[in-house]
Design a protein around this motif. Sequence first.
Motif, PDB file in Angstrom:
ATOM      1  N   ASP A  63      34.171  36.911  40.759  1.00 12.35           N
ATOM      2  CA  ASP A  63      33.717  35.707  39.968  1.00 12.35           C
ATOM      3  C   ASP A  63      33.854  34.381  40.451  1.00 12.35           C
ATOM      4  N   ALA A  64      33.987  34.249  41.785  1.00 13.98           N
ATOM      5  CA  ALA A  64      34.101  32.768  42.390  1.00 13.98           C
ATOM      6  C   ALA A  64      33.132  31.831  42.219  1.00 13.98           C
ATOM      7  N   VAL A  65      33.648  30.448  42.186  1.00 13.85           N
ATOM      8  CA  VAL A  65      32.606  29.640  42.193  1.00 13.85           C
ATOM      9  C   VAL A  65      32.755  28.996  43.432  1.00 13.85           C
ATOM     10  N   VAL A  66      31.806  28.630  44.307  1.00 10.77           N
ATOM     11  CA  VAL A  66      31.425  28.265  45.453  1.00 10.77           C
ATOM     12  C   VAL A  66      30.619  27.220  45.830  1.00 10.77           C
ATOM     13  N   THR A  67      31.111  26.355  46.647  1.00 10.78           N
ATOM     14  CA  THR A  67      30.536  25.094  47.038  1.00 10.78           C
ATOM     15  C   THR A  67      30.561  24.880  48.476  1.00 10.78           C
ATOM     16  N   GLY A  68      29.786  23.964  49.104  1.00 13.53           N
ATOM     17  CA  GLY A  68      29.736  23.762  50.687  1.00 13.53           C
ATOM     18  C   GLY A  68      28.420  23.667  51.242  1.00 13.53           C
ATOM     19  N   SER A  69      28.371  23.406  52.442  1.00  9.68           N
ATOM     20  CA  SER A  69      27.090  23.178  53.209  1.00  9.68           C
ATOM     21  C   SER A  69      26.979  23.688  54.553  1.00  9.68           C
ATOM     22  N   GLU A 110      52.171  29.248  41.897  1.00  8.12           N
ATOM     23  CA  GLU A 110      53.262  29.207  42.707  1.00  8.12           C
ATOM     24  C   GLU A 110      54.166  30.292  42.073  1.00  8.12           C
ATOM     25  N   ARG A 111      54.113  30.554  40.883  1.00 12.61           N
ATOM     26  CA  ARG A 111      55.290  31.448  40.112  1.00 12.61           C
ATOM     27  C   ARG A 111      54.655  32.712  40.334  1.00 12.61           C
ATOM     28  N   GLY A 112      53.511  32.953  41.017  1.00 13.40           N
ATOM     29  CA  GLY A 112      52.833  34.323  41.291  1.00 13.40           C
ATOM     30  C   GLY A 112      52.182  34.851  40.053  1.00 13.40           C
ATOM     31  N   VAL A 113      51.543  33.910  39.206  1.00 13.84           N
ATOM     32  CA  VAL A 113      50.721  34.025  38.035  1.00 13.84           C
ATOM     33  C   VAL A 113      49.277  34.131  38.329  1.00 13.84           C
ATOM     34  N   ARG A 114      48.575  35.143  38.542  1.00 11.28           N
ATOM     35  CA  ARG A 114      47.405  35.080  38.841  1.00 11.28           C
ATOM     36  C   ARG A 114      46.243  34.400  37.527  1.00 11.28           C
ATOM     37  N   GLY A 115      45.250  33.777  37.910  1.00 11.60           N
ATOM     38  CA  GLY A 115      44.528  33.345  36.784  1.00 11.60           C
ATOM     39  C   GLY A 115      43.263  32.435  36.944  1.00 11.60           C
ATOM     40  N   GLY A 116      42.276  32.614  36.404  1.00 13.89           N
ATOM     41  CA  GLY A 116      41.152  31.754  36.672  1.00 13.89           C
ATOM     42  C   GLY A 116      40.297  32.182  37.682  1.00 13.89           C
ATOM     43  N   ARG A 117      39.170  31.571  37.832  1.00 14.21           N
ATOM     44  CA  ARG A 117      38.218  31.977  38.868  1.00 14.21           C
ATOM     45  C   ARG A 117      38.472  31.283  40.300  1.00 14.21           C
ATOM     46  N   PRO A 118      38.643  31.880  41.374  1.00 19.84           N
ATOM     47  CA  PRO A 118      38.626  31.075  42.570  1.00 19.84           C
ATOM     48  C   PRO A 118      37.723  30.305  42.811  1.00 19.84           C
ATOM     49  N   LEU A 119      38.081  29.126  43.682  1.00 14.16           N
ATOM     50  CA  LEU A 119      37.014  28.304  44.027  1.00 14.16           C
ATOM     51  C   LEU A 119      37.000  28.425  45.625  1.00 14.16           C
ATOM     52  N   ALA A 120      35.681  28.500  46.249  1.00 13.55           N
ATOM     53  CA  ALA A 120      35.743  28.399  47.703  1.00 13.55           C
ATOM     54  C   ALA A 120      34.829  27.529  48.243  1.00 13.55           C
TER      55      ALA A 120
END
Length: 402
Positions: A63-69, A110-120
Motif C-alpha cells: 500500500d506504498a505511496v511512491v514518488t521519484g523520477s 523507533e519504538r518498534g511500532v509499525r503503522g501507516g503507509r510506507p513512502l518510497a
Amino acid sequence: MWRELLPVGRHGSTGGYRRHAWTSADAECRAWFEEQALRRGLAYEIDRNGNQWAWWGDPTGGDAVVTGSHLDSVPDGGAYDGPLGVVSAFAALDALRERDALRERDALRERGVRGGRPLAIVNFGDEEGARFGVACVGSRLMTGVLDPAHARDLRDDDGVTLAAAMERAGYDPGAIGRDDERLARVAAFVELHVEQGRNLGEAPVGVASAIWPHGRWRFDFGGEANHAGTTRLEDRRDPMLAFAAAVLHARAGAERAGALATFGKISVEPNGTNAIPSRVTAWLDSRAPESGTLDMLVKELTHEAGATVTCESYTPLVEFDGKLRDRLAGLLGGLSGGAPVLPTGAGHDAGILASAVPTAMLFVRNPTGASHCPDEHAEEADCLAGVAALAHVLEDLLRETA
Ligand SMILES: [Zn+2]
C-alpha cells in the motif's frame, strides 16, 4: 542536494549533461541517490531491473505511496529533466518529517511500532533511452511492457549490448523483467517533473491530465548516386528533394492537424558534398492530442513522401488516473495561479506506470519552455513551490490509511 548533483556528467564545453544509462556518469548519479537514502536512514534497495528505491517505512508493508523520477539524460540535456523529480522527492520527505503527524510516526517506529503507509522514492533507470534507443527501459521492464530478451539485446552506437553494459556496471541482466511482486506493493505513484513547454502561464505548478500518443517512424528515400558537377538536373534521381518536400509537408500537416511533427535525425549516403545522394534515411517524431489525428497525419505524410516508411515505436494515449488527478488538482487549487490540469507531448516513466498502478504527475513551471538542452531552467521559487506541492500531496496520500 543540487550542489552535489550538478557537476555530475556535465560536459565542459556545451554545459549539457551526458548521463547515459550504465555509464560512469550514471553510476555517479546512482551513488548520489544511495548516499541521500542512507543519510536519511531510509531502507535502500535496487530492484531486478536496476531501479533504485529508498523507503521510509517498511519496504514490504504494501500500500506504498511512491514518488521519484529519473537521473539519466539525453545527449547534452538540461539539469532539471528527471533530477528535479528526485531532488524534490527527498526534499518533500524532509519537509514531511519536520511535521508533527509524521514525526509522531517516526517516534512510533523507533519504538518498534509499525503503522501507516510506507513512502518510497524511486530513481528509474534509463528513462531517456539515449544510449540504447528505447525510452523508459527501467519502468517498461518492471511493468512487463518491454520483453527482457529484446532489452538485453539492444545495442548502443559502439555495439555494446544493454546486457553487457548492465553487467559492467555491476548488475545482473539475467534478472530483468516484469516485477509483479514490487508493483503489488505500490498503491500510488506521483512523478514531479519540470514542464517541457511554456504551458503553465501564471501557475508555478500544474497537474498532468494525459500524455499524447506519440511515435517514431523511419523514412527511407531511395535514389541514385552520381556526380554533382556533371549530372544534368533532368537526369538526376535525387532522394534529398523528396526528403526536403517531406519535411515541409510534415510541418504543414502538423499545423493543420494541431499536432507536432519533427524530422530531427537523418543519415545520407554516400554523404559527400559533391555527390548526389543514393539514399536518405530520416526519422520522424510525431505526436498529437488523439491517436486518430496522429494516425491520419502519419498516413498522409507516408502517402506524400514516396518513401518506405517503418514504424519504430508507438506509444498510445496515456490518461492518468482520473480520481488521483482530481484529488491533486483539488489539493493544489489554493496555490497562487491555481493548479492547471494539462496534457503533455513528452513521455515519462509515469506514463508507463499508469498502466499498472494509479499514477499522477505534477509539473513545475519552465519559464522559457527549453528542454532536452543545456538552457533548460526552472526558477528556484517555482522549484520550492513544487516541493511544497509534492509534500502536500504525499501527506494527503499517506494519511489515507495512517
Ligand atoms: Zn524526464
